[in-house]
Design a protein around this motif. Structure first.
Motif, mmCIF file in Angstrom:
data_model
loop_
_atom_site.group_PDB
_atom_site.id
_atom_site.type_symbol
_atom_site.label_atom_id
_atom_site.label_comp_id
_atom_site.label_asym_id
_atom_site.label_seq_id
_atom_site.Cartn_x
_atom_site.Cartn_y
_atom_site.Cartn_z
ATOM 1 N N LEU A 86 0.814 -1.224 0.000
ATOM 2 C CA LEU A 86 0.000 0.000 0.000
ATOM 3 C C LEU A 86 0.845 1.271 0.000
ATOM 4 N N LYS A 87 1.965 1.240 0.722
ATOM 5 C CA LYS A 87 2.812 2.445 0.785
ATOM 6 C C LYS A 87 3.425 2.752 -0.581
ATOM 7 N N GLU A 88 3.918 1.713 -1.252
ATOM 8 C CA GLU A 88 4.485 1.939 -2.589
ATOM 9 C C GLU A 88 3.404 2.435 -3.541
ATOM 10 N N ARG A 89 2.210 1.864 -3.411
ATOM 11 C CA ARG A 89 1.101 2.276 -4.270
ATOM 12 C C ARG A 89 0.758 3.748 -4.017
ATOM 13 N N ALA A 90 0.818 4.158 -2.754
ATOM 14 C CA ALA A 90 0.518 5.561 -2.420
ATOM 15 C C ALA A 90 1.537 6.497 -3.077
ATOM 16 N N TRP A 91 2.822 6.118 -3.044
ATOM 17 C CA TRP A 91 3.844 6.947 -3.689
ATOM 18 C C TRP A 91 3.644 6.982 -5.202
ATOM 19 N N MET A 94 0.823 9.320 -5.923
ATOM 20 C CA MET A 94 1.192 10.736 -5.782
ATOM 21 C C MET A 94 2.008 11.214 -6.983
ATOM 22 N N TYR A 95 2.999 10.412 -7.376
ATOM 23 C CA TYR A 95 3.826 10.787 -8.525
ATOM 24 C C TYR A 95 2.986 10.868 -9.800
#
Length: 222
Positions: A86-91, A94-95
Motif C-alpha cells: 500500500l505504501k508503494e502504491r501511495a507513492w 502521488m507521482y
C-alpha cells in the motif's frame, strides 16, 4: 470481448495516450477503434457501452472500462506495475497525479485561443521546472535507485517519461538543470517494450495539431 484490449477514442493523444503508453510498457498488444465522427460517438452512447457517456473506453477482460484513472490503475495492477504494498502504491499514486496535472496543462494547450497560448506555454515550463521535475530529481537523488518507487519499473516511471517527452516537445532543453532526470529518461526509454513504442510506426500518437483539434471539436461539440 476476449483477446487483445480494444481502445475506443479519437485518432490522437488526448486522455487515451497514457493508456496506450502503459499497455505498451507492459508488453500488451492492443487494438484501436477510432471515433472519427460525431455519429461514431453517438452510436457508442446509444449502444449503452459508455458508463458515463464518455470516452476513453477500453474493452479488457470482459469489461468495458471508462474513466481514465480507473483504466490506468487496473492495467498497472494487472501487469505488476503498481508497487508491492500500500505504501508503494501511495507513492506511485502521488507521482502519477503530479505528472497527470502537468500533462493536462499541455494537453489542453492546443485548444486554447492564440492570445493565451504563449502565456500558458510559459506557465507549463515554469511549473515543470519549479514544481514537478524538482520532486522527481530529488526522489532519484535521495534513494539513488534507477526507478522512482521500489527500485522496480512502475506506472510512475512510465507516466513520468511520457510527461518528460511532452514537455520536451514544448522546450527541448527543459531537462538541462536535471541530470538525474536526463539519465532516467535514457534508462526508461531503453526498456525493450518502451523502446519499441517510441519507434516510428508504433501506436504512439503524434503531438496534437490543428487538424486533430478541429476533429475533436466536431466530435465532442466543443
Amino acid at each position: 470481448m476476449a483477446g487483445k484490449p480494444k481502445l475506443h477514442y479519437a485518432k490522437g493523444r488526448g486522455k487515451m495516450e497514457s493508456i496506450r503508453w502503459l499497455l505498451a510498457a507492459a508488453g500488451v498488444e492492443f487494438e484501436e477503434e477510432f471515433i472519427e465522427t460525431k455519429e461514431d460517438l453517438e452510436k457508442l452512447r446509444n449502444d449503452g457501452v459508455l458508463l458515463f457517456q464518455q470516452v476513453p473506453m477500453v474493452e479488457i477482460d470482459g469489461m468495458r472500462m471508462v474513466q481514465t484513472r480507473a483504466i490506468l490503475s487496473y492495467i498497472a495492477a494487472k501487469y505488476n506495475l503498481y508497487g508491492k504494498d500500500l505504501k508503494e502504491r501511495a507513492w506511485i499514486d502521488m507521482y502519477v497525479e503530479g505528472t497527470t496535472d502537468l500533462m493536462g496543462m499541455i494537453m489542453y494547450l492546443p485548444f486554447q485561443p492564440p492570445d493565451t497560448k504563449e502565456k500558458n506555454l510559459a506557465l507549463i515550463i515554469e511549473r515543470a521546472t519549479t514544481r514537478y521535475f524538482p520532486v522527481y530529481e530529488k526522489a532519484l537523488k535521495d534513494h539513488g535507485q534507477d526507478y522512482l518507487v521500489g527500485n522496480k519499473l512502475s506506472w510512475a516511471d512510465v507516466h513520468l517519461l511520457e510527461a518528460i517527452l511532452m514537455v520536451e516537445e514544448c522546450k527541448p532543453d527543459v531537462l538541462s538543470a536535471f541530470p538525474l532526470l536526463q539519465a532516467f529518461k535514457g534508462r526508461i526509454s531503453n526498456i525493450a517494450t518502451i523502446k519499441k513504442f517510441l519507434q516510428p510506426g508504433s501506436q504512439r500518437k503524434p503531438p496534437t495539431d490543428e487538424k486533430f483539434v478541429a476533429v475533436v471539436r466536431k466530435i465532442f461539440n466543443i
